[in-house]
Design a protein around this motif. Structure first.
Motif, PDB file in Angstrom:
ATOM      1  N   LYS A   2      51.238  39.843  29.221  1.00 28.72           N
ATOM      2  CA  LYS A   2      50.700  41.201  29.237  1.00 28.72           C
ATOM      3  C   LYS A   2      49.227  41.221  28.832  1.00 28.72           C
ATOM      4  O   LYS A   2      48.780  40.436  28.011  1.00 28.72           O
ATOM      5  N   CYS A   3      48.507  42.143  29.457  1.00 27.47           N
ATOM      6  CA  CYS A   3      47.095  42.318  29.129  1.00 27.47           C
ATOM      7  C   CYS A   3      46.965  42.970  27.757  1.00 27.47           C
ATOM      8  O   CYS A   3      47.693  43.903  27.421  1.00 27.47           O
ATOM      9  N   ASP A   4      46.045  42.437  26.969  1.00 21.92           N
ATOM     10  CA  ASP A   4      45.778  42.946  25.632  1.00 21.92           C
ATOM     11  C   ASP A   4      44.538  43.847  25.684  1.00 21.92           C
ATOM     12  O   ASP A   4      43.605  43.569  26.451  1.00 21.92           O
ATOM     13  N   PRO A   5      44.504  44.915  24.895  1.00 22.44           N
ATOM     14  CA  PRO A   5      43.317  45.801  24.916  1.00 22.44           C
ATOM     15  C   PRO A   5      42.015  45.075  24.600  1.00 22.44           C
ATOM     16  O   PRO A   5      40.931  45.530  25.002  1.00 22.44           O
ATOM     17  N   THR A   6      42.099  43.952  23.888  1.00 20.73           N
ATOM     18  CA  THR A   6      40.879  43.217  23.542  1.00 20.73           C
ATOM     19  C   THR A   6      40.444  42.258  24.641  1.00 20.73           C
ATOM     20  O   THR A   6      39.358  41.668  24.548  1.00 20.73           O
ATOM     21  N   ASP A   7      41.261  42.059  25.686  1.00 21.10           N
ATOM     22  CA  ASP A   7      40.879  41.173  26.792  1.00 21.10           C
ATOM     23  C   ASP A   7      39.740  41.790  27.592  1.00 21.10           C
ATOM     24  O   ASP A   7      39.755  42.995  27.890  1.00 21.10           O
ATOM     25  N   ARG A   8      38.783  40.977  27.995  1.00 20.13           N
ATOM     26  CA  ARG A   8      37.655  41.479  28.778  1.00 20.13           C
ATOM     27  C   ARG A   8      38.094  41.925  30.165  1.00 20.13           C
ATOM     28  O   ARG A   8      37.585  42.906  30.705  1.00 20.13           O
ATOM     29  N   ASP A   9      39.012  41.154  30.761  1.00 17.63           N
ATOM     30  CA  ASP A   9      39.494  41.447  32.097  1.00 17.63           C
ATOM     31  C   ASP A   9      40.747  40.616  32.349  1.00 17.63           C
ATOM     32  O   ASP A   9      41.220  39.912  31.445  1.00 17.63           O
ATOM     33  N   VAL A  10      41.285  40.684  33.570  1.00 13.10           N
ATOM     34  CA  VAL A  10      42.543  39.973  33.854  1.00 13.10           C
ATOM     35  C   VAL A  10      42.365  38.456  33.839  1.00 13.10           C
ATOM     36  O   VAL A  10      43.318  37.721  33.539  1.00 13.10           O
ATOM     37  N   VAL A  11      41.176  37.976  34.155  1.00 14.76           N
ATOM     38  CA  VAL A  11      40.916  36.532  34.082  1.00 14.76           C
ATOM     39  C   VAL A  11      41.035  36.077  32.635  1.00 14.76           C
ATOM     40  O   VAL A  11      41.669  35.056  32.329  1.00 14.76           O
ATOM     41  N   ARG A  65      39.194  42.318  39.310  1.00 14.88           N
ATOM     42  CA  ARG A  65      38.930  41.669  38.023  1.00 14.88           C
ATOM     43  C   ARG A  65      38.893  42.653  36.860  1.00 14.88           C
ATOM     44  O   ARG A  65      39.504  42.412  35.811  1.00 14.88           O
ATOM     45  N   ALA A  66      38.177  43.739  37.005  1.00 13.69           N
ATOM     46  CA  ALA A  66      38.036  44.686  35.901  1.00 13.69           C
ATOM     47  C   ALA A  66      39.011  45.853  35.998  1.00 13.69           C
ATOM     48  O   ALA A  66      39.002  46.749  35.149  1.00 13.69           O
ATOM     49  N   ARG A  67      39.870  45.834  37.021  1.00  7.07           N
ATOM     50  CA  ARG A  67      40.820  46.936  37.191  1.00  7.07           C
ATOM     51  C   ARG A  67      41.975  46.770  36.203  1.00  7.07           C
ATOM     52  O   ARG A  67      42.500  45.671  36.017  1.00  7.07           O
ATOM     53  N   PRO A  68      42.411  47.860  35.568  1.00  6.36           N
ATOM     54  CA  PRO A  68      43.530  47.760  34.621  1.00  6.36           C
ATOM     55  C   PRO A  68      44.795  47.223  35.292  1.00  6.36           C
ATOM     56  O   PRO A  68      45.085  47.552  36.444  1.00  6.36           O
ATOM     57  N   ALA A  69      45.529  46.392  34.579  1.00  9.52           N
ATOM     58  CA  ALA A  69      46.781  45.835  35.093  1.00  9.52           C
ATOM     59  C   ALA A  69      47.727  45.634  33.919  1.00  9.52           C
ATOM     60  O   ALA A  69      47.303  45.581  32.762  1.00  9.52           O
ATOM     61  N   ALA A  70      49.010  45.539  34.227  1.00  8.04           N
ATOM     62  CA  ALA A  70      49.997  45.349  33.161  1.00  8.04           C
ATOM     63  C   ALA A  70      49.961  43.921  32.631  1.00  8.04           C
ATOM     64  O   ALA A  70      50.106  43.691  31.426  1.00  8.04           O
ATOM     65  N   ALA A  71      49.769  42.958  33.540  1.00  9.59           N
ATOM     66  CA  ALA A  71      49.837  41.549  33.133  1.00  9.59           C
ATOM     67  C   ALA A  71      49.039  40.689  34.099  1.00  9.59           C
ATOM     68  O   ALA A  71      48.698  41.120  35.213  1.00  9.59           O
ATOM     69  N   ALA A  72      48.749  39.475  33.673  1.00  6.46           N
ATOM     70  CA  ALA A  72      48.061  38.503  34.526  1.00  6.46           C
ATOM     71  C   ALA A  72      48.660  37.130  34.284  1.00  6.46           C
ATOM     72  O   ALA A  72      49.099  36.824  33.168  1.00  6.46           O
ATOM     73  N   VAL A  73      48.703  36.321  35.328  1.00  8.75           N
ATOM     74  CA  VAL A  73      49.192  34.942  35.198  1.00  8.75           C
ATOM     75  C   VAL A  73      48.149  33.993  35.771  1.00  8.75           C
ATOM     76  O   VAL A  73      47.364  34.362  36.651  1.00  8.75           O
ATOM     77  N   LEU A  74      48.150  32.770  35.262  1.00 13.32           N
ATOM     78  CA  LEU A  74      47.302  31.730  35.821  1.00 13.32           C
ATOM     79  C   LEU A  74      48.128  30.905  36.796  1.00 13.32           C
ATOM     80  O   LEU A  74      49.264  30.529  36.502  1.00 13.32           O
ATOM     81  N   VAL A  75      47.570  30.656  37.965  1.00 14.75           N
ATOM     82  CA  VAL A  75      48.196  29.766  38.953  1.00 14.75           C
ATOM     83  C   VAL A  75      47.437  28.449  38.860  1.00 14.75           C
ATOM     84  O   VAL A  75      46.384  28.283  39.468  1.00 14.75           O
ATOM     85  N   PRO A  76      47.949  27.490  38.065  1.00 10.31           N
ATOM     86  CA  PRO A  76      47.191  26.259  37.803  1.00 10.31           C
ATOM     87  C   PRO A  76      47.389  25.217  38.914  1.00 10.31           C
ATOM     88  O   PRO A  76      48.471  24.664  39.080  1.00 10.31           O
TER      89      PRO A  76
END
Length: 210
Positions: free
Chosen positions: A70-79, A26-37
């Motif tokens: 892509k993950c933004d620097p202002t995002d708290r985490d990948v979620v 969850r808190a590990r840096p990543a390039a991007a995240a997607v939601l699987v709805p």
């Protein structure tokens, strides 16, 4: 008879199995995240997909994907990244309490890592969504029953220059072909939801331990 994928018992089981990966990634840096709805379309459990805009730059334009980016620097985490991008792309507001957990991250050949976040978004009419046309050409859902049928699945075999080989899943006979990282994430999801029914083609796919 298929299991009730959206039952309270099924949700508890998935949350329990994903708890370790969620805490780890969850808190590990990543390039991007997607939601699987995971949604309910006319009473039928389904997964929600997007067709990326053909006007986008890059090699993935016009391909099927899950909402995300892509993950933004202002995002708290990948979620937070996955939920924010889903709202921006398709106009779907998903509460964090509906997130079941994080699936195994996936990487492309350029080592670009994408973290999949599984969430139940409840009853949904994909046609009611208002996607951002700069990013998304279409939003559609595929029933889990369709994805689980063997005749709707295929596999692509690749051979590298060093003669190493690997196999990736492909999902067929829907509005659009699902392949690449999106197909891998779909495979992870199906194996989690229906381990006794879906047999993955990827050798490294294992259910997480609770």
């Amino acid at each position: 008879m298929l299991p009730d994928f959206l039952s309270a018992e099924g949700e508890r089981r998935c949350r329990r199995l994903l708890a370790g990966a969620t805490a780890r990634y969850r808190a590990r840096p990543a390039a991007a995240a997607v939601l699987v709805p995971l949604c309910l379309v006319r009473g039928t459990p389904a997964l929600l997909y997007t067709l990326r805009s053909s006007r986008l730059a890059g090699k993935h334009k016009g391909e099927v994907s899950f909402p995300g980016g892509k993950c933004d620097p202002t995002d708290r985490d990948v979620v937070h990244t996955a939920l924010r991008e889903t709202l921006e792309e398709v106009g779907l507001l998903v509460s964090e309490q509906h997130v079941w957990g994080i699936l195994q991250p996936v990487s492309d050949q350029q080592k670009f890592t994408v973290v999949p976040v599984l969430a139940s978004v409840g009853p949904l009419d994909p046609q009611s969504l208002r996607p951002n046309r700069e990013e998304v050409d279409e939003v559609f859902a595929l029933p889990l029953a369709h994805l689980l049928q063997a005749q709707n699945r295929g596999y692509t075999h690749f051979c590298q220059r060093d003669h190493s080989q690997y196999t990736l899943p492909v999902f067929l006979h829907g509005p659009h072909r699902i392949w690449g990282l999106t197909a891998i994430i779909t495979e992870f999801t199906l194996h989690l939801l229906a381990p006794g029914i879906y047999q993955p083609c990827l050798a490294g796919v294992r259910l997480p331990r609770s």
